[in-house]
Design an enzyme around this catalytic site. Structure first.
Site, PDB file in Angstrom:
ATOM      1  N   GLU A 101       0.347   5.306   0.684  1.00 20.46           N
ATOM      2  CA  GLU A 101      -0.559   6.349   1.184  1.00 20.46           C
ATOM      3  C   GLU A 101      -0.119   7.730   0.715  1.00 20.46           C
ATOM      4  OE1 GLU A 101      -0.847   5.591   5.435  1.00 20.46           O
ATOM      5  OE2 GLU A 101      -2.096   3.813   5.036  1.00 20.46           O
ATOM      6  N   CYS A 156     -11.020  -3.183  -3.848  1.00 25.58           N
ATOM      7  CA  CYS A 156     -10.084  -4.204  -4.342  1.00 25.58           C
ATOM      8  C   CYS A 156     -10.827  -5.449  -4.806  1.00 25.58           C
ATOM      9  CB  CYS A 156      -9.064  -4.563  -3.265  1.00 25.58           C
ATOM     10  SG  CYS A 156      -7.853  -3.247  -3.006  1.00 25.58           S
ATOM     11  N   GLU A 163      -3.280  -4.689  -2.890  1.00 28.71           N
ATOM     12  CA  GLU A 163      -3.866  -5.612  -3.867  1.00 28.71           C
ATOM     13  C   GLU A 163      -4.003  -4.958  -5.237  1.00 28.71           C
ATOM     14  OE1 GLU A 163      -4.917  -4.859  -0.823  1.00 28.71           O
ATOM     15  OE2 GLU A 163      -6.297  -6.359  -0.032  1.00 28.71           O
ATOM     16  N   ASN A 198       0.823  -1.208   0.000  1.00 28.16           N
ATOM     17  CA  ASN A 198       0.000   0.000   0.000  1.00 28.16           C
ATOM     18  C   ASN A 198       0.859   1.261   0.000  1.00 28.16           C
ATOM     19  OD1 ASN A 198       0.524  -0.978   2.678  1.00 28.16           O
ATOM     20  ND2 ASN A 198      -1.013   0.371   3.522  1.00 28.16           N
ATOM     21  N   CYS A 212     -10.508  -4.713   0.946  1.00 26.30           N
ATOM     22  CA  CYS A 212     -11.603  -3.731   0.885  1.00 26.30           C
ATOM     23  C   CYS A 212     -12.490  -4.005  -0.331  1.00 26.30           C
ATOM     24  CB  CYS A 212     -11.046  -2.307   0.856  1.00 26.30           C
ATOM     25  SG  CYS A 212     -10.497  -1.764  -0.770  1.00 26.30           S
TER      26      CYS A 212
HETATM   27  N1  THU Z   1      -5.155  -1.493   2.781  1.00 24.96           N
HETATM   28  C1  THU Z   1      -4.612  -2.341   1.856  1.00 24.96           C
HETATM   29  O1  THU Z   1      -3.581  -2.038   1.255  1.00 24.96           O
HETATM   30  N2  THU Z   1      -5.241  -3.513   1.622  1.00 24.96           N
HETATM   31  C2  THU Z   1      -6.307  -3.972   2.339  1.00 24.96           C
HETATM   32  O2  THU Z   1      -6.758  -5.090   2.098  1.00 24.96           O
HETATM   33  C3  THU Z   1      -6.896  -3.153   3.408  1.00 24.96           C
HETATM   34  C4  THU Z   1      -6.401  -1.752   3.464  1.00 24.96           C
HETATM   35  C5  THU Z   1      -4.416  -0.267   3.105  1.00 24.96           C
HETATM   36  C6  THU Z   1      -5.045   1.036   2.676  1.00 24.96           C
HETATM   37  C7  THU Z   1      -4.432   2.011   3.666  1.00 24.96           C
HETATM   38  O3  THU Z   1      -3.147   2.387   3.203  1.00 24.96           O
HETATM   39  C8  THU Z   1      -4.241   1.177   4.921  1.00 24.96           C
HETATM   40  O4  THU Z   1      -4.270  -0.177   4.505  1.00 24.96           O
HETATM   41  C9  THU Z   1      -5.277   1.412   5.999  1.00 24.96           C
HETATM   42  O5  THU Z   1      -6.554   1.326   5.488  1.00 24.96           O
END
Ligand code: THU
Length: 130
Positions: A44, A89, A55, A42, A86
């Site tokens: 941000e 995804c 994902e 991820n 989420c």
């Molecule tokens: N996040 C993911 O990368 N994948 C998931 O399956 C759940 C959430 C990330 C998004 C954000 O950067 C952090 O986790 C918190 O939501």
């Protein structure tokens, strides 16, 4: 490749997560039917809504390299139970059919599922238009 090996690759990818705001790091590893592996973590942003999940990064990397057919996606985070992808995804996964999804946490808990179990009734423009 064995699920366990794909999870290890996702764990390693997780180390590259850029998550200074949530501190919640996620790693993903996507195996294509052609036998290649694409990873994601991820990323941000100060403008929170621009953040991108692990994902989708793995899937978009693969698709932008010409891949369309996936065998298995592994996702790992430091959650109590296995990580739960989420909704966004899940919809992006569904675009590419019903492949296996291996959900894991960093302490070794594993759940094997698939895209249609994660998102029954996914929107599909190819099917749903008339
Ligand atoms: N996040 C993911 O990368 N994948 C998931 O399956 C759940 C959430 C990330 C998004 C954000 O950067 C952090 O986790 C918190 O939501």
């Amino acid at each position: 490749m064995k699920s366990e090996d794909l999870i290890e690759i996702a764990k390693k990818a997780r180390e590259n997560a850029y998550a200074p705001y949530s501190k919640f790091k996620v790693g993903a590893a996507l195996e294509t039917k052609s036998g290649k592996i694409y990873t994601g973590a991820n990323v941000e942003n100060s403008s929170f809504g621009l953040s991108m999940c692990a994902e989708r990064i793995a899937i978009f990397k693969a698709v932008s390299e010409g891949e369309r057919e996936f065998k298995r996606l592994a996702v790992v985070a430091n959650t109590k139970d296995v990580v739960s992808p989420c909704g966004a995804c899940r919809q992006v996964m569904a675009e590419f059919g019903n492949f296996e999804v291996v959900l894991a946490n960093t302490s070794g808990k594993i759940k094997i599922t698939d895209v249609s179990s994660l998102l029954p009734g996914a929107f599909d423009l190819r099917r749903d238009t008339n």
